[in-house]
Design an enzyme around this catalytic site. Structure first.
Site, PDB file in Angstrom:
ATOM      1  CD  GLU A 116     -18.020  21.301 -20.299  1.00 22.81           C
ATOM      2  OE1 GLU A 116     -18.396  20.347 -20.970  1.00 22.81           O
ATOM      3  OE2 GLU A 116     -17.323  22.221 -20.766  1.00 22.81           O
TER       4      GLU A 116
ATOM      5  CG  ASN B 269     -15.965  23.860 -25.457  1.00 25.37           C
ATOM      6  OD1 ASN B 269     -16.986  24.315 -25.964  1.00 25.37           O
ATOM      7  ND2 ASN B 269     -15.153  23.028 -26.084  1.00 25.37           N
TER       8      ASN B 269
ATOM      9  CB  SER C 288     -13.480  22.602 -30.307  1.00 29.64           C
ATOM     10  OG  SER C 288     -13.481  21.607 -31.315  1.00 29.64           O
TER      11      SER C 288
ATOM     12  CE  LYS D 145     -18.430  24.141 -28.635  1.00 31.92           C
ATOM     13  NZ  LYS D 145     -18.442  22.679 -28.699  1.00 31.92           N
TER      14      LYS D 145
ATOM     15  CE1 TYR E 292      -6.276  -2.216   9.689  1.00 30.99           C
ATOM     16  CE2 TYR E 292      -5.623  -4.517   9.484  1.00 30.99           C
ATOM     17  CZ  TYR E 292      -5.629  -3.227   8.993  1.00 30.99           C
ATOM     18  OH  TYR E 292      -4.995  -2.947   7.813  1.00 30.99           O
TER      19      TYR E 292
ATOM     20  CE  LYS F 229      -3.850   3.525   4.781  1.00 30.17           C
ATOM     21  NZ  LYS F 229      -4.911   2.904   5.606  1.00 30.17           N
TER      22      LYS F 229
ATOM     23  CB  THR G  86     -38.625  27.405 -10.152  1.00 26.93           C
ATOM     24  OG1 THR G  86     -39.738  27.895 -10.889  1.00 26.93           O
ATOM     25  CG2 THR G  86     -38.289  28.412  -9.053  1.00 26.93           C
ATOM     26  CG  HIS G  87     -40.179  23.714 -12.274  1.00 28.72           C
ATOM     27  ND1 HIS G  87     -40.504  22.495 -11.733  1.00 28.72           N
ATOM     28  CD2 HIS G  87     -40.746  24.651 -11.457  1.00 28.72           C
ATOM     29  CE1 HIS G  87     -41.255  22.672 -10.653  1.00 28.72           C
ATOM     30  NE2 HIS G  87     -41.411  23.973 -10.457  1.00 28.72           N
TER      31      HIS G  87
ATOM     32  CG  ASN H  97      -4.089  -3.383  13.559  1.00 27.41           C
ATOM     33  OD1 ASN H  97      -3.515  -3.378  12.472  1.00 27.41           O
ATOM     34  ND2 ASN H  97      -4.583  -4.484  14.094  1.00 27.41           N
TER      35      ASN H  97
ATOM     36  CB  SER I  76      -0.925   0.011   1.226  1.00 22.67           C
ATOM     37  OG  SER I  76      -0.150   0.042   2.408  1.00 22.67           O
TER      38      SER I  76
HETATM   39  N1  ARG Z   1      -1.327  -0.694   6.098  1.00 18.35           N
HETATM   40  C1  ARG Z   1      -2.380  -1.142   6.926  1.00 18.35           C
HETATM   41  C2  ARG Z   1      -3.602  -0.241   6.803  1.00 18.35           C
HETATM   42  O1  ARG Z   1      -3.489   0.788   6.303  1.00 18.35           O
HETATM   43  C3  ARG Z   1      -1.958  -1.143   8.366  1.00 18.35           C
HETATM   44  C4  ARG Z   1      -1.262  -2.397   8.659  1.00 18.35           C
HETATM   45  C5  ARG Z   1      -2.060  -3.292   9.483  1.00 18.35           C
HETATM   46  N2  ARG Z   1      -1.710  -4.587   9.039  1.00 18.35           N
HETATM   47  C6  ARG Z   1      -2.032  -5.665   9.727  1.00 18.35           C
HETATM   48  N3  ARG Z   1      -1.675  -6.768   9.195  1.00 18.35           N
HETATM   49  N4  ARG Z   1      -2.667  -5.635  10.828  1.00 18.35           N
HETATM   50  O2  ARG Z   1      -4.652  -0.596   7.235  1.00 18.35           O
END
Ligand code: ARG
Length: 490
Positions: A294, A289, A281, A287, A321, A329, A158-159, A113, A26
């Site tokens: 948008e 735009n 365009s 054009k 967890y 994230k 309105t509408h 965690n 991650s």
């Molecule tokens: N990278 C993990 C997260 O964002 C946190 C790690 C927790 N990993 C675990 N094996 N308990 O949630």
């Protein structure tokens, strides 16, 4: 670290399947927590001193290294050559590289965690500060637009049918109202997540004698430590709340964008976007735009998708967890970024939107937008409103037949259709008169709009003194110039 280089490797002899290794990695999504992770490492090290695990001397060494790393990353960006699976293992690698065995002691009594839960709250509060400030900037741009056009008429709809004249300023301030609520929602959300999860361990609480009150204070959480370790490590409702506040903001921006796209259409011709925010365009030379607006409308879809995904991510999870939570994230951070950029672009687009005030005023006087006022005049002459509504409707029909506006009805027609009214309709049904009549709190009369502009100027100046604890945060710096492998670009 074990032989296989993982912080959890001892029970494992074999290597991870390479495809799964990449799948579970991650770092590209959570690297922006790196500075927060340094903060939590520092705070936790101090807690370990009070728990008797580390000495004051150990803490000084750790603090020096952490401060050095922070300064180095700020200046040069974060190194890109790590094989760490997430930001916590990455930071630990860096600390161990510089502190040796001492670096390995920092994870005592802590889990990723409670670490990720804490990092995320620290990071989020900076984002909230940043979003709040951006919203304030947009509100100010709208208030200034309203100040310029407090007395300029435009058709109100309105509408999407012409309804009654309003002022351009009134329209701009409508969005200030909505955005000010979005701002408050963000601040409320922060208030609720402003508690420190560190010390919750993996799920049950740390077994070391750390002072969690001191820990929370050190990390500047306003409401002390979280009160249940299982909830603290497994809950993400605060992410959903922030995602909702962003989604609502984007929904409001999207409506603003839609209004301006409509205003810029040839058929209306109320607004012309300056070169700074309009695009052409590749094929059609004529054009011009309204792409900025948008794209804001489009980005709203992305942010709303993040909210829906976060809710769905949570709904089937048992406490505590679960690794699913890592995806939070990946969903939320790009949504925060998109929201912030959209707010900033909206402000620029508003500043570069030039109203054709003559045309707006002319159109506000066409299409029987003063029919309600005709009925109101009849009411003032003693006709019950329901009858007045009917009489005014008949007058509209006749005017349509004659191809004129209500205030252009020939005197003879006025006499037959509206015997109750003797005065000059051209005067009493003029756009100006119609606007001026809405002289009530919240009404569109220019005098009211000017007063609201003044009220907002004062409020916004007060905002600037209020919620700005984390205003040093710069989301661009969070890009950190890293070149981790990125998912497919948008
Ligand atoms: N990278 C993990 C997260 O964002 C946190 C790690 C927790 N990993 C675990 N094996 N308990 O949630």
């Amino acid at each position: 670290m074990s032989d296989n280089g993982k912080m959890w490797g001892a029970r494992f002899e074999g290597e991870l399947d390479p495809q799964f290794a990449e799948y579970q990695d991650s770092l590209q999504h959570d690297i922006s927590l790196a500075f927060a992770d340094l903060d939590t490492n520092l705070a936790w090290s101090e807690a370990l001193v009070s728990a008797g695990v580390l000495t004051d001397d150990d803490f000084d060494k750790i603090a020096t290294v952490i401060e050095g790393l922070a300064a180095h990353w700020h200046e040069h960006g974060i190194p890109t050559d790590s094989d760490a699976e997430d930001v916590h293992s990455f930071v630990e690698q860096q600390l161990v590289a510089k502190l040796g065995d001492l670096g390995k002691r920092i994870h005592t009594g802590r889990s990723r965690n409670d670490q990720v839960a804490t990092d995320m709250r620290l990071h989020l509060r900076e984002w909230v500060g940043c979003l709040v400030e951006s919203i304030e900037g947009l509100c100010l741009a709208l208030v200034e637009k309203a100040a310029v056009h407090a007395g300029d008429a435009i058709p109100g709809y309105t509408h999407l049918q012409r309804a009654q004249p309003i002022t351009i300023g009134h329209h701009a301030l409508a969005y200030v109202e909505a955005l000010s609520r979005d701002r408050e929602r963000l601040i409320d959300a922060h208030n609720r997540f402003d508690q420190c999860p560190l010390g919750s361990g993996a799920l049950a609480g740390t077994a070391f004698d750390v002072d969690r009150d001191a820990l929370a204070a050190r990390l500047e959480f306003q409401h002390g430590p979280t009160r249940n370790s299982l909830d603290a490590t497994a809950s993400r409702d605060h992410l959903c709340e922030v995602a909702f506040a962003c989604s609502m903001t984007m929904t409001n921006l999207s409506r603003l964008a839609e209004d301006y796209v409509f205003f810029a259409a040839f058929e209306t011709g109320f607004v012309r976007f300056g070169d700074a925010v309009a695009t052409g365009s590749s094929l059609m030379p004529q054009k011009r735009n309204p792409d900025a607006m948008e794209l804001i409308r489009g980005k709203a879809a992305k942010v709303q998708g993040a909210l829906q995904s976060l809710l769905t991510l949570m709904k089937g999870l048992p406490l505590g967890y679960n690794r699913d939570l890592q995806i939070d994230k990946e969903l939320l951070l790009p949504a925060l970024e998109a929201t912030n950029q959209s707010i900033l672009v909206a402000a620029t687009a508003i500043e570069n939107a030039v109203f054709d005030t003559e045309r707006c005023a002319r159109e506000a006087g066409r299409g029987y937008l003063n029919a309600t006022d005709l009925a109101d005049l009849l009411v003032k002459a003693g006709v019950p409103f329901r009858d007045a509504h009917g009489i005014a409707g008949t007058a509209v029909n006749r005017a349509v037949e004659l191809g004129v506006e209500l205030h252009e009805l020939p005197a003879a027609e006025q006499k037959t259709l509206l015997p109750q009214l003797s005065g000059d309709l051209a005067e009493s049904l003029s756009v100006q008169a119609v606007l001026d009549r809405r002289n009530v709190i919240g009404g569109t009369a220019p005098v009211r709009v000017r007063a609201e502009v003044e009220r907002w100027r004062i409020l916004i100046a007060e905002w600037a003194e209020g919620y700005h604890e984390f205003e040093d945060f710069d989301p661009d710096e969070e890009d950190l110039e890293i070149e981790l492998e990125q998912p497919d670009a948008e």
